[in-house]
Design a protein around this motif. Sequence first.
Motif, PDB file in Angstrom:
ATOM      1  N   UNK A   1       4.060  63.776 -20.739  1.00  0.00           N
ATOM      2  CA  UNK A   1       4.413  63.058 -19.509  1.00  0.00           C
ATOM      3  C   UNK A   1       5.703  62.254 -19.646  1.00  0.00           C
ATOM      4  N   UNK A   2       5.930  61.493 -20.727  1.00  0.00           N
ATOM      5  CA  UNK A   2       7.206  60.778 -20.836  1.00  0.00           C
ATOM      6  C   UNK A   2       8.414  61.710 -20.852  1.00  0.00           C
ATOM      7  N   UNK A   3       8.263  62.890 -21.452  1.00  0.00           N
ATOM      8  CA  UNK A   3       9.375  63.847 -21.489  1.00  0.00           C
ATOM      9  C   UNK A   3       9.672  64.388 -20.104  1.00  0.00           C
ATOM     10  N   UNK A   4       8.631  64.630 -19.299  1.00  0.00           N
ATOM     11  CA  UNK A   4       8.844  65.107 -17.927  1.00  0.00           C
ATOM     12  C   UNK A   4       9.479  64.003 -17.087  1.00  0.00           C
ATOM     13  N   UNK A   5       9.078  62.761 -17.305  1.00  0.00           N
ATOM     14  CA  UNK A   5       9.714  61.647 -16.602  1.00  0.00           C
ATOM     15  C   UNK A   5      11.205  61.586 -16.913  1.00  0.00           C
TER      16      UNK A   5
END
Length: 426
Positions: free
Chosen positions: A256-260
Amino acid sequence: MTHQDLVLPNGLTLVLVPQPAVHRAVAALYLRTGSRFETPDNNGISHFLEHMVFRGTPTLKSAHAQALAFERLGGTLYAATYVDHGVMSVSVPPRNFEQVIGLLGEVTTSPLFSDLEIERGIVREEILEDLDDDGRVIDADNLARAMMYEEHPLGYRITGGLETLARFDERMLRSHHARHYTTANAVLCLAGKIDEAACVKAVERAFGGMPRGSRVAATAPMNGQKKPRFSFVENQSSQTELRVAFRAVSERDRAEPSVEMLLRVLDDGMSTRLYERICDRLGLCYDVSGMFEAYEDDGVVDIAAGAAHERATVVLKEVFALVEELAAHGPTDEELEKAKNRHLWSVEAMLDDADAMASFYGLAALAGIARTPVARHEELAGVTRAQVRDAAQRVFRPERMSVVAVGLLSRAEENRMERAVKGFGG
């Protein structure tokens, strides 16, 4: 910045975020409600209920009296319904905060449900904004979600439709209120210049009667999609609206942090890839935007653009080229560093913004994500170029993509657009 998490005797989660330097105090009640917790028979009832709580209480007998009570204290009651949560919030001068907490508690726990037909007419007008003269849905966002999630509630319209709206009555509203407006489905966040001890007492008085209830469950969506999906809806308009939507990751996914950060590389200002390419360099659109929305069990990365009808396919192809480049190579060091710095500066700006702080902590507590703004930044600051590239490769895949076009396309142009969609990733 320190915060305090409390649980009242009736089970209500209370988050206190003192900000002594600001000159406002904010109360924000977050609720586990919204279209994803509805059925085909009651789709739209969460949104309609949000409207109905503005229609008075036992001591504030009308919508006007209720609005006046808040505004005399220096604030205006705000409410909104989203796919998976709802919020009611108010910001006032600190000296009036305990009084406004009492009002918020009364409004959310004891609505009168009066003037139902008047409010039904107002919501009807809101629904009509997304329909054409024949009653067809022409809102590109709603169409894209419906295509992605098919019969699952994540594909429902937040406002629902005219058919369900016509069926809502006081019994249904009271039942929905009793199920969702409970301490098991609520988080109250108080932020700004607050007296913590006095606030706790005020909340106990105002919300002590809120029933405990039980946490409403959400059904995870399946994903049987094998290839890109495309839909064109003809609509008399000056531009064709495009939505390129990809099934992404949930708020609990390790990626999720990478997609953000992927989204922030795509669209976090006019110098980022999406705007620079589509608008500045090629002059194809007035505006283009990207969004990442994560749920407890799924997520969506969405790219939106409006363009002259004859340019729509060109815009779509440029969007495809852009996301394929990110999947192949990832961002540059400079892009990623700028995105991280901009996020850090937004976190620092929250120190002066009680509304933003209440929103962050309230939503985090409702989702069960234990983090502070600083911890969130550390999460994003640790993302590498390779992780953003991997996230792009995971998300920007043909079997995750749905494309909607709403506007005026010739048959030949529609066919060209459909071929472009089918050829994505090939």
